[in-house]
Design an enzyme around this catalytic site. Structure first.
Site, PDB file in Angstrom:
ATOM      1  N   ALA A   1     -14.361  35.169  13.542  1.00 21.09           N
ATOM      2  CA  ALA A   1     -15.600  34.773  12.875  1.00 21.09           C
ATOM      3  C   ALA A   1     -16.014  35.779  11.804  1.00 21.09           C
ATOM      4  O   ALA A   1     -15.387  36.813  11.605  1.00 21.09           O
ATOM      5  CB  ALA A   1     -16.701  34.600  13.913  1.00 21.09           C
ATOM      6  N   HIS A   2     -17.117  35.457  11.149  1.00 18.43           N
ATOM      7  CA  HIS A   2     -17.548  36.271  10.010  1.00 18.43           C
ATOM      8  C   HIS A   2     -17.945  37.684  10.423  1.00 18.43           C
ATOM      9  O   HIS A   2     -18.504  37.917  11.482  1.00 18.43           O
ATOM     10  CB  HIS A   2     -18.686  35.598   9.226  1.00 18.43           C
ATOM     11  N   ASN A   3     -17.587  38.625   9.531  1.00 16.73           N
ATOM     12  CA  ASN A   3     -17.940  40.043   9.667  1.00 16.73           C
ATOM     13  C   ASN A   3     -17.268  40.755  10.836  1.00 16.73           C
ATOM     14  O   ASN A   3     -17.669  41.861  11.213  1.00 16.73           O
ATOM     15  CB  ASN A   3     -19.459  40.227   9.762  1.00 16.73           C
TER      16      ASN A   3
END
Length: 355
Positions: A241-243
Protein backbone atom coordinates in the site's frame (compact mmCIF):
# COMPACT_ATOMS: atom_id res chain seq x y z
CA UNK A 1 15.47 -24.05 -24.22
CA UNK A 2 19.06 -22.84 -24.56
CA UNK A 3 21.10 -25.37 -26.59
CA UNK A 4 24.51 -23.85 -26.00
CA UNK A 5 27.04 -26.25 -24.52
CA UNK A 6 29.73 -25.60 -21.93
CA UNK A 7 32.57 -27.82 -20.81
CA UNK A 8 32.87 -28.97 -17.21
CA UNK A 9 36.10 -27.06 -16.58
CA UNK A 10 34.61 -23.73 -17.75
CA UNK A 11 31.50 -24.16 -15.63
CA UNK A 12 33.62 -24.91 -12.57
CA UNK A 13 35.59 -21.74 -13.18
CA UNK A 14 32.41 -19.65 -13.35
CA UNK A 15 31.43 -20.71 -9.82
CA UNK A 16 35.00 -20.63 -8.45
CA UNK A 17 34.84 -24.37 -7.91
CA UNK A 18 37.18 -27.30 -8.61
CA UNK A 19 36.33 -29.82 -11.31
CA UNK A 20 37.01 -33.56 -11.13
CA UNK A 21 36.72 -35.96 -14.03
CA UNK A 22 36.50 -35.22 -17.74
CA UNK A 23 37.47 -31.56 -18.14
CA UNK A 24 36.06 -31.25 -21.68
CA UNK A 25 32.75 -32.96 -20.90
CA UNK A 26 30.10 -30.97 -22.79
CA UNK A 27 27.00 -30.06 -20.77
CA UNK A 28 23.93 -28.42 -22.26
CA UNK A 29 21.72 -27.70 -19.29
CA UNK A 30 20.72 -28.09 -15.65
CA UNK A 31 18.25 -30.69 -14.46
CA UNK A 32 16.91 -32.31 -11.32
CA UNK A 33 18.59 -35.46 -10.01
CA UNK A 34 15.62 -37.58 -11.07
CA UNK A 35 15.32 -36.29 -14.65
CA UNK A 36 18.94 -35.46 -15.52
CA UNK A 37 20.58 -37.22 -18.46
CA UNK A 38 24.17 -37.58 -19.63
CA UNK A 39 24.40 -33.98 -20.94
CA UNK A 40 22.92 -32.44 -17.81
CA UNK A 41 24.40 -30.96 -14.65
CA UNK A 42 22.59 -31.50 -11.34
CA UNK A 43 23.35 -30.42 -7.78
CA UNK A 44 23.38 -32.26 -4.45
CA UNK A 45 22.85 -30.03 -1.46
CA UNK A 46 22.64 -32.40 1.53
CA UNK A 47 23.17 -35.98 2.71
CA UNK A 48 19.44 -36.71 2.43
CA UNK A 49 19.75 -36.56 -1.38
CA UNK A 50 22.62 -39.06 -1.62
CA UNK A 51 20.43 -41.99 -2.69
CA UNK A 52 18.86 -39.88 -5.45
CA UNK A 53 22.28 -38.70 -6.52
CA UNK A 54 23.69 -42.25 -6.69
CA UNK A 55 20.80 -43.29 -8.93
CA UNK A 56 20.91 -40.14 -11.09
CA UNK A 57 21.96 -40.31 -14.74
CA UNK A 58 23.41 -36.77 -14.65
CA UNK A 59 26.64 -36.27 -16.56
CA UNK A 60 28.10 -34.24 -13.69
CA UNK A 61 27.16 -33.19 -10.18
CA UNK A 62 27.69 -30.01 -8.18
CA UNK A 63 28.65 -31.14 -4.66
CA UNK A 64 30.65 -30.32 -1.56
CA UNK A 65 33.93 -32.15 -0.97
CA UNK A 66 32.37 -34.38 1.69
CA UNK A 67 29.45 -35.34 -0.55
CA UNK A 68 31.79 -36.15 -3.46
CA UNK A 69 33.52 -38.83 -1.40
CA UNK A 70 30.18 -40.59 -0.86
CA UNK A 71 29.16 -40.78 -4.52
CA UNK A 72 30.96 -43.80 -5.93
CA UNK A 73 28.66 -44.10 -8.96
CA UNK A 74 29.81 -40.78 -10.43
CA UNK A 75 33.11 -39.48 -11.77
CA UNK A 76 32.45 -35.91 -12.98
CA UNK A 77 32.03 -33.23 -10.33
CA UNK A 78 32.18 -29.52 -9.61
CA UNK A 79 33.18 -29.17 -5.96
CA UNK A 80 32.13 -25.97 -4.17
CA UNK A 81 31.35 -24.85 -0.64
CA UNK A 82 27.69 -24.10 -1.45
CA UNK A 83 26.15 -26.24 -4.24
CA UNK A 84 22.82 -24.40 -4.17
CA UNK A 85 24.52 -21.04 -4.72
CA UNK A 86 26.61 -22.50 -7.55
CA UNK A 87 23.42 -23.87 -9.11
CA UNK A 88 21.80 -20.42 -8.84
CA UNK A 89 24.76 -18.81 -10.61
CA UNK A 90 24.76 -21.36 -13.41
CA UNK A 91 21.05 -20.94 -14.10
CA UNK A 92 22.00 -17.58 -15.65
CA UNK A 93 24.49 -19.30 -17.94
CA UNK A 94 21.86 -21.64 -19.37
CA UNK A 95 18.98 -19.15 -19.30
CA UNK A 96 17.54 -18.21 -22.68
CA UNK A 97 17.89 -14.43 -22.83
CA UNK A 98 16.15 -11.86 -24.96
CA UNK A 99 18.90 -10.27 -27.05
CA UNK A 100 16.69 -8.10 -29.25
CA UNK A 101 17.27 -4.38 -29.61
CA UNK A 102 15.28 -1.59 -31.16
CA UNK A 103 11.64 -0.55 -31.24
CA UNK A 104 8.82 -2.57 -32.80
CA UNK A 105 6.72 -0.65 -35.31
CA UNK A 106 3.50 -1.12 -33.32
CA UNK A 107 4.88 0.66 -30.23
CA UNK A 108 3.64 4.17 -29.47
CA UNK A 109 6.30 6.39 -27.93
CA UNK A 110 5.94 10.09 -27.16
CA UNK A 111 8.58 12.20 -28.91
CA UNK A 112 9.85 13.57 -25.59
CA UNK A 113 10.68 10.08 -24.23
CA UNK A 114 14.34 9.04 -24.14
CA UNK A 115 14.94 5.43 -25.18
CA UNK A 116 18.48 4.00 -25.07
CA UNK A 117 19.73 2.60 -28.37
CA UNK A 118 20.45 -0.82 -26.82
CA UNK A 119 16.97 -1.12 -25.30
CA UNK A 120 14.18 -3.25 -26.75
CA UNK A 121 10.58 -1.98 -26.94
CA UNK A 122 8.09 -4.70 -27.82
CA UNK A 123 4.85 -4.71 -29.79
CA UNK A 124 2.00 -2.43 -28.66
CA UNK A 125 4.01 -0.82 -25.87
CA UNK A 126 2.79 2.69 -24.97
CA UNK A 127 5.31 5.14 -23.51
CA UNK A 128 4.25 8.60 -22.34
CA UNK A 129 5.87 12.02 -22.10
CA UNK A 130 9.35 12.52 -20.64
CA UNK A 131 9.90 8.85 -19.86
CA UNK A 132 13.39 7.35 -19.74
CA UNK A 133 14.33 3.77 -20.63
CA UNK A 134 17.95 2.81 -19.89
CA UNK A 135 20.55 0.79 -21.76
CA UNK A 136 19.88 -2.92 -22.40
CA UNK A 137 16.44 -2.75 -20.82
CA UNK A 138 13.78 -5.08 -22.24
CA UNK A 139 10.16 -3.89 -22.42
CA UNK A 140 7.90 -6.71 -23.54
CA UNK A 141 4.62 -6.38 -25.46
CA UNK A 142 1.56 -4.46 -24.24
CA UNK A 143 3.38 -2.62 -21.44
CA UNK A 144 1.98 0.80 -20.51
CA UNK A 145 4.44 3.39 -19.20
CA UNK A 146 2.82 6.66 -18.16
CA UNK A 147 4.33 10.14 -18.19
CA UNK A 148 7.55 10.85 -16.26
CA UNK A 149 8.36 7.21 -15.45
CA UNK A 150 12.07 6.40 -15.38
CA UNK A 151 13.52 2.91 -15.88
CA UNK A 152 17.22 2.17 -15.35
CA UNK A 153 19.65 -0.10 -17.15
CA UNK A 154 19.40 -3.86 -17.78
CA UNK A 155 15.84 -4.07 -16.53
CA UNK A 156 13.22 -6.57 -17.67
CA UNK A 157 9.58 -5.46 -17.81
CA UNK A 158 7.27 -8.33 -18.75
CA UNK A 159 4.07 -8.13 -20.80
CA UNK A 160 1.00 -6.22 -19.59
CA UNK A 161 2.82 -4.40 -16.81
CA UNK A 162 1.59 -0.88 -16.00
CA UNK A 163 4.04 1.70 -14.67
CA UNK A 164 2.43 4.95 -13.60
CA UNK A 165 2.53 7.61 -10.90
CA UNK A 166 5.95 8.95 -12.00
CA UNK A 167 7.58 5.76 -10.75
CA UNK A 168 11.39 5.68 -10.67
CA UNK A 169 13.08 2.30 -11.17
CA UNK A 170 16.78 1.50 -10.63
CA UNK A 171 19.06 -0.86 -12.55
CA UNK A 172 18.66 -4.62 -13.09
CA UNK A 173 15.05 -4.64 -11.91
CA UNK A 174 12.71 -7.43 -13.06
CA UNK A 175 8.95 -6.88 -13.07
CA UNK A 176 6.74 -9.75 -14.19
CA UNK A 177 3.48 -9.90 -16.07
CA UNK A 178 0.32 -7.98 -15.10
CA UNK A 179 1.87 -6.10 -12.20
CA UNK A 180 0.81 -2.49 -11.57
CA UNK A 181 3.28 -0.08 -9.98
CA UNK A 182 2.38 3.48 -9.04
CA UNK A 183 -1.38 3.03 -9.07
CA UNK A 184 -3.62 5.08 -6.84
CA UNK A 185 -3.33 4.25 -3.15
CA UNK A 186 -6.39 3.36 -1.08
CA UNK A 187 -6.90 6.76 0.53
CA UNK A 188 -10.34 8.04 1.61
CA UNK A 189 -11.59 10.42 4.30
CA UNK A 190 -14.87 9.41 6.00
CA UNK A 191 -17.37 12.22 6.51
CA UNK A 192 -21.14 12.14 7.08
CA UNK A 193 -21.44 8.51 6.05
CA UNK A 194 -19.51 8.89 2.82
CA UNK A 195 -15.95 8.17 1.68
CA UNK A 196 -14.14 11.16 0.19
CA UNK A 197 -11.28 10.24 -2.15
CA UNK A 198 -7.82 11.59 -1.32
CA UNK A 199 -5.77 12.29 -4.43
CA UNK A 200 -2.45 10.42 -4.24
CA UNK A 201 0.39 12.87 -4.89
CA UNK A 202 3.46 10.77 -4.05
CA UNK A 203 5.33 8.31 -6.23
CA UNK A 204 7.11 4.93 -6.08
CA UNK A 205 10.88 4.61 -5.90
CA UNK A 206 12.46 1.20 -6.57
CA UNK A 207 16.17 0.56 -6.00
CA UNK A 208 18.63 -1.65 -7.87
CA UNK A 209 18.41 -5.46 -8.25
CA UNK A 210 14.78 -5.64 -7.19
CA UNK A 211 12.54 -8.49 -8.38
CA UNK A 212 8.75 -8.15 -8.44
CA UNK A 213 6.53 -11.08 -9.38
CA UNK A 214 3.34 -11.32 -11.43
CA UNK A 215 0.01 -9.74 -10.49
CA UNK A 216 1.39 -7.50 -7.77
CA UNK A 217 0.15 -4.02 -6.84
CA UNK A 218 2.51 -1.41 -5.44
CA UNK A 219 0.67 1.85 -4.77
CA UNK A 220 2.10 5.34 -5.06
CA UNK A 221 2.41 7.38 -1.89
CA UNK A 222 -0.26 9.78 -0.71
CA UNK A 223 2.27 12.59 -0.14
CA UNK A 224 5.68 10.96 0.37
CA UNK A 225 6.89 8.05 -1.78
CA UNK A 226 6.43 4.30 -1.49
CA UNK A 227 10.00 2.92 -1.39
CA UNK A 228 11.55 -0.46 -2.17
CA UNK A 229 15.26 -0.41 -1.43
CA UNK A 230 18.01 -2.36 -3.22
CA UNK A 231 17.76 -6.14 -3.45
CA UNK A 232 14.13 -6.50 -2.35
CA UNK A 233 12.45 -9.60 -3.82
CA UNK A 234 8.69 -9.97 -4.07
CA UNK A 235 6.70 -13.04 -5.06
CA UNK A 236 3.42 -13.09 -7.03
CA UNK A 237 0.12 -11.65 -5.77
CA UNK A 238 1.55 -9.23 -3.24
CA UNK A 239 -0.13 -5.94 -2.27
CA UNK A 240 2.00 -3.05 -1.01
CA UNK A 241 0.00 0.00 0.00
CA UNK A 242 0.87 3.67 -0.16
CA UNK A 243 3.87 5.06 1.73
CA UNK A 244 5.23 1.65 2.68
CA UNK A 245 9.02 1.44 2.94
CA UNK A 246 10.81 -1.91 2.56
CA UNK A 247 14.48 -2.21 3.50
CA UNK A 248 17.30 -3.78 1.49
CA UNK A 249 17.26 -7.51 0.71
CA UNK A 250 13.90 -8.16 2.33
CA UNK A 251 11.79 -10.95 0.79
CA UNK A 252 7.98 -11.14 0.60
CA UNK A 253 6.38 -14.44 -0.43
CA UNK A 254 3.09 -14.82 -2.30
CA UNK A 255 -0.14 -13.20 -1.07
CA UNK A 256 1.43 -10.91 1.50
CA UNK A 257 -0.50 -7.72 2.15
CA UNK A 258 1.23 -4.67 3.62
CA UNK A 259 -1.04 -1.83 4.75
CA UNK A 260 -0.16 1.83 4.35
CA UNK A 261 2.74 3.70 5.97
CA UNK A 262 4.37 0.58 7.39
CA UNK A 263 8.17 0.45 7.52
CA UNK A 264 9.82 -2.97 7.12
CA UNK A 265 13.53 -3.27 7.89
CA UNK A 266 16.45 -4.88 6.09
CA UNK A 267 16.95 -8.62 5.53
CA UNK A 268 13.44 -9.53 6.66
CA UNK A 269 11.46 -12.53 5.40
CA UNK A 270 7.67 -12.51 5.24
CA UNK A 271 6.37 -15.97 4.35
CA UNK A 272 3.24 -16.65 2.31
CA UNK A 273 -0.02 -14.98 3.23
CA UNK A 274 1.37 -12.67 5.91
CA UNK A 275 -0.75 -9.60 6.65
CA UNK A 276 0.69 -6.43 8.17
CA UNK A 277 -1.42 -3.58 9.54
CA UNK A 278 -0.61 0.01 8.73
CA UNK A 279 1.53 2.59 10.50
CA UNK A 280 3.86 0.16 12.30
CA UNK A 281 7.61 -0.52 12.15
CA UNK A 282 9.30 -3.91 11.75
CA UNK A 283 12.97 -4.15 12.74
CA UNK A 284 15.81 -5.54 10.62
CA UNK A 285 16.35 -9.33 10.40
CA UNK A 286 12.79 -10.32 11.29
CA UNK A 287 11.20 -13.52 9.95
CA UNK A 288 7.41 -13.83 10.00
CA UNK A 289 6.02 -17.30 9.37
CA UNK A 290 3.22 -18.07 6.92
CA UNK A 291 -0.34 -16.76 7.40
CA UNK A 292 0.66 -14.63 10.38
CA UNK A 293 -1.06 -11.32 11.13
CA UNK A 294 1.23 -8.56 12.37
CA UNK A 295 -0.82 -6.11 14.43
CA UNK A 296 1.88 -4.12 16.22
CA UNK A 297 5.45 -2.97 15.75
CA UNK A 298 8.32 -5.44 16.10
CA UNK A 299 11.42 -3.87 17.64
CA UNK A 300 13.78 -6.87 17.90
CA UNK A 301 15.17 -9.31 15.34
CA UNK A 302 13.86 -12.87 15.45
CA UNK A 303 11.14 -15.19 14.20
CA UNK A 304 7.48 -14.40 14.88
CA UNK A 305 4.28 -16.37 14.32
CA UNK A 306 0.54 -16.07 14.87
CA UNK A 307 -2.55 -18.02 13.95
CA UNK A 308 -3.39 -21.67 14.62
CA UNK A 309 -1.22 -24.44 13.16
CA UNK A 310 -2.93 -27.24 11.25
CA UNK A 311 -4.39 -30.14 13.25
CA UNK A 312 -6.65 -33.03 12.36
CA UNK A 313 -10.23 -31.80 12.22
CA UNK A 314 -11.51 -33.27 15.50
CA UNK A 315 -8.60 -32.02 17.71
CA UNK A 316 -8.87 -28.63 16.01
CA UNK A 317 -12.59 -28.37 16.85
CA UNK A 318 -11.89 -29.32 20.46
CA UNK A 319 -9.13 -26.73 20.68
CA UNK A 320 -11.42 -24.08 19.18
CA UNK A 321 -14.05 -24.84 21.84
CA UNK A 322 -11.45 -24.53 24.59
CA UNK A 323 -10.25 -21.20 23.18
CA UNK A 324 -13.82 -19.94 23.26
CA UNK A 325 -14.30 -21.16 26.80
CA UNK A 326 -11.16 -19.33 27.87
CA UNK A 327 -12.38 -16.16 26.18
CA UNK A 328 -15.69 -16.41 28.08
CA UNK A 329 -13.95 -16.56 31.49
CA UNK A 330 -13.05 -13.12 32.90
CA UNK A 331 -9.32 -12.59 33.25
CA UNK A 332 -9.61 -11.90 36.96
CA UNK A 333 -11.15 -15.34 37.53
CA UNK A 334 -8.33 -17.01 35.59
CA UNK A 335 -5.72 -15.18 37.63
CA UNK A 336 -7.41 -16.20 40.89
CA UNK A 337 -7.47 -19.84 39.78
CA UNK A 338 -3.79 -19.71 38.86
CA UNK A 339 -2.93 -18.13 42.23
CA UNK A 340 -4.92 -20.84 44.04
CA UNK A 341 -3.15 -23.60 42.10
CA UNK A 342 0.22 -22.04 42.88
CA UNK A 343 -0.64 -21.95 46.61
CA UNK A 344 -1.63 -25.63 46.53
CA UNK A 345 1.60 -26.60 44.76
CA UNK A 346 3.70 -24.70 47.31
CA UNK A 347 1.80 -26.38 50.18
CA UNK A 348 2.43 -29.86 48.73
CA UNK A 349 6.12 -29.08 48.22
CA UNK A 350 6.38 -27.94 51.84
CA UNK A 351 4.67 -31.14 53.09
CA UNK A 352 7.06 -33.39 51.09
CA UNK A 353 10.10 -31.51 52.44
CA UNK A 354 8.97 -32.05 56.07
CA UNK A 355 8.62 -35.76 55.46
Amino acid sequence: MNHRQFCLEDLARLVQGEFFGQSDLQLEGLASLDLAQARHLAFVNADKYLDQAQASKAGALIVTASLKNQLSNHHNFIVVANPYLAFAILTHVFEKKCEQKGIEDTAQIHPSAIIAQSAYIGHYVVIGEKCIVGEQTIIQSHVKIDHDVEIGQQCFIDSHVTLTGETKIGNRVRIHANTVIGGEGFGFAPYQGKWHRIAQLGSVKIGHDVRIGSNCSIDRGALDDTILEDGVIIDNLVQIAHNVKIGTHTALAAKCGIAGSTIIGKNCVLAGGVGVVGHINIADNVTITGMSMVTKSISEAGSYSSGTPMLESLPWKRAAIRFKQLADVPLTQLLKRIDHMQTQIESLESTFKRK
